[in-house]
Design an enzyme around this catalytic site. Structure first.
Site, PDB file in Angstrom:
ATOM      1  N   SER A 196       0.735  -1.398  -0.247  1.00 31.28           N
ATOM      2  CA  SER A 196       0.081   0.045   0.119  1.00 31.28           C
ATOM      3  C   SER A 196       0.865   1.147   0.055  1.00 31.28           C
ATOM      4  CB  SER A 196      -1.046  -0.062   1.057  1.00 31.28           C
ATOM      5  OG  SER A 196      -0.066   0.534   2.465  1.00 31.28           O
ATOM      6  N   ASP A 197       0.382   2.169  -0.523  1.00 33.00           N
ATOM      7  CA  ASP A 197       0.889   3.577  -0.378  1.00 33.00           C
ATOM      8  C   ASP A 197       0.778   3.779   1.239  1.00 33.00           C
ATOM      9  OD1 ASP A 197       2.175   6.154  -0.410  1.00 33.00           O
ATOM     10  OD2 ASP A 197       1.009   6.858  -2.043  1.00 33.00           O
ATOM     11  N   TRP A 198       1.510   4.689   1.640  1.00 33.51           N
ATOM     12  CA  TRP A 198       1.350   4.867   3.374  1.00 33.51           C
ATOM     13  C   TRP A 198       0.033   5.274   3.660  1.00 33.51           C
ATOM     14  CZ3 TRP A 198       5.300   2.296   1.572  1.00 33.51           C
ATOM     15  CH2 TRP A 198       6.269   2.012   2.302  1.00 33.51           C
TER      16      TRP A 198
END
Length: 753
Positions: free
Chosen positions: A229-231
């Protein structure tokens, strides 16, 4: 060789769930009892941002020193696969030295709008150029035993409401533009990880978009790594895991791990799905650890010089009346605070703590140039300063040439928000007016991560687009300004004359949490060239201190059936008096008009370096996919029959050579068959047209609109049009045709499939 399945069998449910999220901001979890190590990730599309204990995601806290290379906006202007591979390898070397296993990047998102605040971190508005450069970046990094994380998948094209916005994109546009920007890189290089985007895509968050992450990325493209995931991009953790998003970052404090455990225990999630995710995570973890080099190091000065070379091969000479290159005999007035405090990188998560920064003033002193410097404006404010302007004008008047160092301050473009206009700050615009009134020989050097408008372009002698040139930006600029090397970069994006000329102007940034991609496939130059909207500077544009001539275009065949490859060859000659590089661009124009298409699309490119008077034979190849459009109804790429034109250009608006080619397809695909199928669509298929003639022959007298179908010719445009666009069901309304006959016709048509 580790037996991963055996290892997974020894793990508890809680341990398996725990591996699916980070242990901290940049580190994955370890399971010591099973000798499963943790690995370290780091931001780093153009330089590493390795942090110690004081960790964050937006570049607020300090990171360890690392080489800051030019950002992607500049890198793409090199159009150099070789340079991008060298940069990737350098990042890999630095990652090994810092004990890092995965570098987050490159970013392959399309530059849909010049207003996007993160465009400095993306390559291009064109998917072919973007995907090929991304592939080179990945190949270089992974050649050093360090993984890449290709991002942000997918349709992440704005910062405004980026964590909630729903990008509504039709399937053809998605495939031809936004997914194509990732596809080649995934297939060719197998990045160790792919990072899913924050946004929603057609209603579903990318972090839980099964069609995106599993059906397309894995099943169609063959991706073998894991999705991270993106953060803080995770919406529903269990849904994300089921969709194909294996690793959540950063750490969730055990909350999301417990959700996975509960979902398996209550039957919401099959444990086999979790096991597959864990196996993918372990495969990359062990691959990274096994590739780790002990006592790795890198030469900071060598990397600084690499950054310098990459920067000077990426910068674009947009305009020049002969004032450039300068000589040491010129008395130069250097004006603008960017000469002293260069803006060399973008803001946000990719912010690098450079090992050193070389401003233009330092580089000019090193080369012994004759120059005088004055600030001209203040970077930290936008309001004009009359006193600074007057001093700058006087210095310019006393010099032979004025070099204005202008651009966008950090606060004007950054991750997290989009721009609202394309102008330079007011104080810089006022400075241009003051200096050009005093000195006709004025050169503008730009530091910006995305296009700006230039109503002042006609007032200046030359414009050098430096983009965000990395830590060696000053030396690279000096090399170009004084002709140590010839400029060779070409724009990887269109510079519009006005914001309103951009094709997405009415659909950006959207309404509330919905942005509609109403421009379809007509992004960037595809729109400008198709609608003949003159840009300020076109896609692919860039000047040189030399001159290149193109000649002798040949094709390996004058027809194409979709099999094999078509070779396109031409001669390129350096007709100038200095060594220089030229970027040759191949565009393909689909003139069949089977569906709405752009006037032309980039289908190949090559960068060649030639000594004065030298000639090189350039070869590029075209394959079936290059001629195709995506048919959403059939979920497949369609090859149309008819005329195409192969075009060779120095930019999208500077086509030098062209040749026609005929595409012959053995059989046009059968259209979808039903009561509402149009007669005209059936006529394009030989078998379907034959069946129609057999079934409708007796109706020719009743329906003159069938004349063309019956090969009797037609001299009535109205009748011909009505026949083409008549659905089968309407035959009953206009003639003696019956429902029974319609059923029989549909049966025979479907039998052709």
């Amino acid at each position: 060789m580790r037996n991963l399945k055996s290892l997974i069998e020894q793990m508890t449910l809680e341990e398996k769930a725990g591996l699916c999220s980070g242990d901290s901001f940049w580190r994955t979890k370890a399971i010591e009892r099973l000798d499963i190590p943790a690995i370290n990730l780091s931001d780093g599309p153009h330089g590493l941002r390795a942090q110690g204990e004081d960790q964050d995601h937006l570049g607020v806290n300090e990171s360890k020193p690392a080489t800051c290379f030019p950002t992607a906006a500049g890198l793409a202007s090199s159009w150099s696969v070789a340079l991008l591979e060298q940069l990737g390898a350098a990042l890999g070397d630095e990652a090994q030295a810092e004990g890092l296993h995965v570098v987050l990047g490159p970013g392959a998102n399309i530059k849909r709008s010049p207003l996007c605040g993160r465009n400095f971190e993306y390559f291009s508005e064109d998917p072919l150029l973007s995907s090929h450069l991304a592939a080179a970046h990945i190949r270089g990094t992974q050649s050093r035993g360090v993984g890449s994380s290709l991002k942000h998948f997918a349709a992440n094209n704005q910062e405004h409401r980026r964590m909630s916005v729903d990008a509504r994109v039709d399937e053809r546009t998605l495939r031809e533009i936004y997914l194509a920007s990732f596809e080649y890189a995934v297939k060719e290089t197998q990045p160790w990880t792919v990072m899913c985007a924050y946004n929603r895509l057609n209603g579903e968050y990318c972090s839980e978009h099964r069609r995106l992450l599993t059906d397309i990325l894995r099943n169609e493209w063959g991706f073998e790594g894991y999705v991270v995931s993106d953060w803080a991009a995770v919406n529903e953790r269990v849904a994300g895991l089921a969709a194909g998003m294996e690793l959540e970052m950063p750490a969730s404090g055990g909350e999301r791990d417990a959700q996975i455990v509960a979902a398996v225990q209550n039957g919401q999630l099959e444990e086999a799905v979790l096991d597959v995710a864990v196996e993918r995570l372990l495969r990359i973890t062990f691959k990274a650890v096994d590739a780790r080099l002990e006592n790795a190091s890198f030469d900071a000065e060598d990397h600084h010089q690499l950054a310098r070379r990459i920067a000077r091969e990426s910068m674009v000479l947009l305009q020049n009346d002969g004032t450039l290159p300068l000589s040491n005999e010129h008395r130069v007035a250097v004006i603008g605070e960017f000469a002293e405090r260069p803006r060399y990188q973008g803001g946000g998560s990719s912010h690098v703590n450079a090992t050193r920064v070389e401003p233009l003033l330092e580089a000019l002193e090193t080369r012994g140039a004759s120059f005088d410097y004055t600030k001209g404006f203040e970077i930290d404010r936008d309001a004009p300063d009359r006193q600074l302007e007057q001093k700058a004008a006087q210095r310019a008047r006393d010099a032979d040439v004025a070099v204005l160092c202008l651009g966008l301050p950090d606060r004007h473009e950054s991750e997290g928000y989009d721009r609202t206009h394309l102008n330079l700050p007011a104080n810089q615009l006022a400075l241009i007016e003051a200096v050009t009134a005093a000195q006709p020989n004025t050169v503008v050097v730009l530091a910006n991560g995305a296009p700006i408008v230039m109503p002042w372009a006609g007032q200046v002698s030359a414009i050098l687009e430096g983009y965000l040139g990395g830590q060696a930006v000053g030396a690279a600029l000096a090399d170009l300004l004084y002709g140590e090397v010839s400029p060779s970069g070409k724009l990887a994006e269109t510079f519009p004359q006005r914001l309103e000329d951009n094709p997405v102007h009415l659909n950006f940034p959207g309404e509330g949490d919905v942005v509609r991609y109403g421009e379809g496939i007509f992004v960037g130059y595809r729109y400008h060239d198709t609608q003949d909207v003159a840009p300020l500077f076109p896609f692919g544009h860039g000047l040189s201190y030399s001159r290149f001539d193109y000649a002798n275009l040949t094709l390996s065949d004058d027809t194409f059936s979709g099999d094999g490859r078509l070779t396109v060859s031409l001669d390129v000659t350096n007709s100038g008096d200095c060594e220089a590089s030229e970027i040759v661009q191949l565009y393909l124009s689909d003139q069949t008009q089977t569906v709405p298409v752009a006037a032309q699309a980039l289908r190949g490119f090559d960068r060649v370096t030639l000594a004065p008077g030298a000639t090189a034979r350039v070869e590029m190849t075209l394959a079936r996919r290059d001629f195709c459009w995506y048919d959403a109804e059939r979920a497949d790429w369609r090859l149309p029959t008819g005329a195409f034109e192969v075009r060779i250009g120095a930019s999208s608006r500077d086509i030098r050579l062209s040749r026609s080619i005929e595409v012959h397809v053995d059989e046009t695909p059968l259209p979808a068959i039903g009561r509402n199928t149009l007669l005209g669509d059936l006529q394009t298929h030989e078998g379907a047209a034959r069946v129609l003639r057999e079934h409708l022959a007796d109706l020719a007298e009743e329906l003159p609109m069938l004349n063309s179908l019956m090969d009797k010719g037609g001299d009535n445009d109205l009748m011909d049009a009505m026949g083409r666009y008549l659905p089968l069901r309407a035959l009953i309304s206009f003639s003696s045709f019956t429902e029974a006959r319609l059923d029989a016709l549909l049966k025979d048509l479907k039998a052709l499939a």
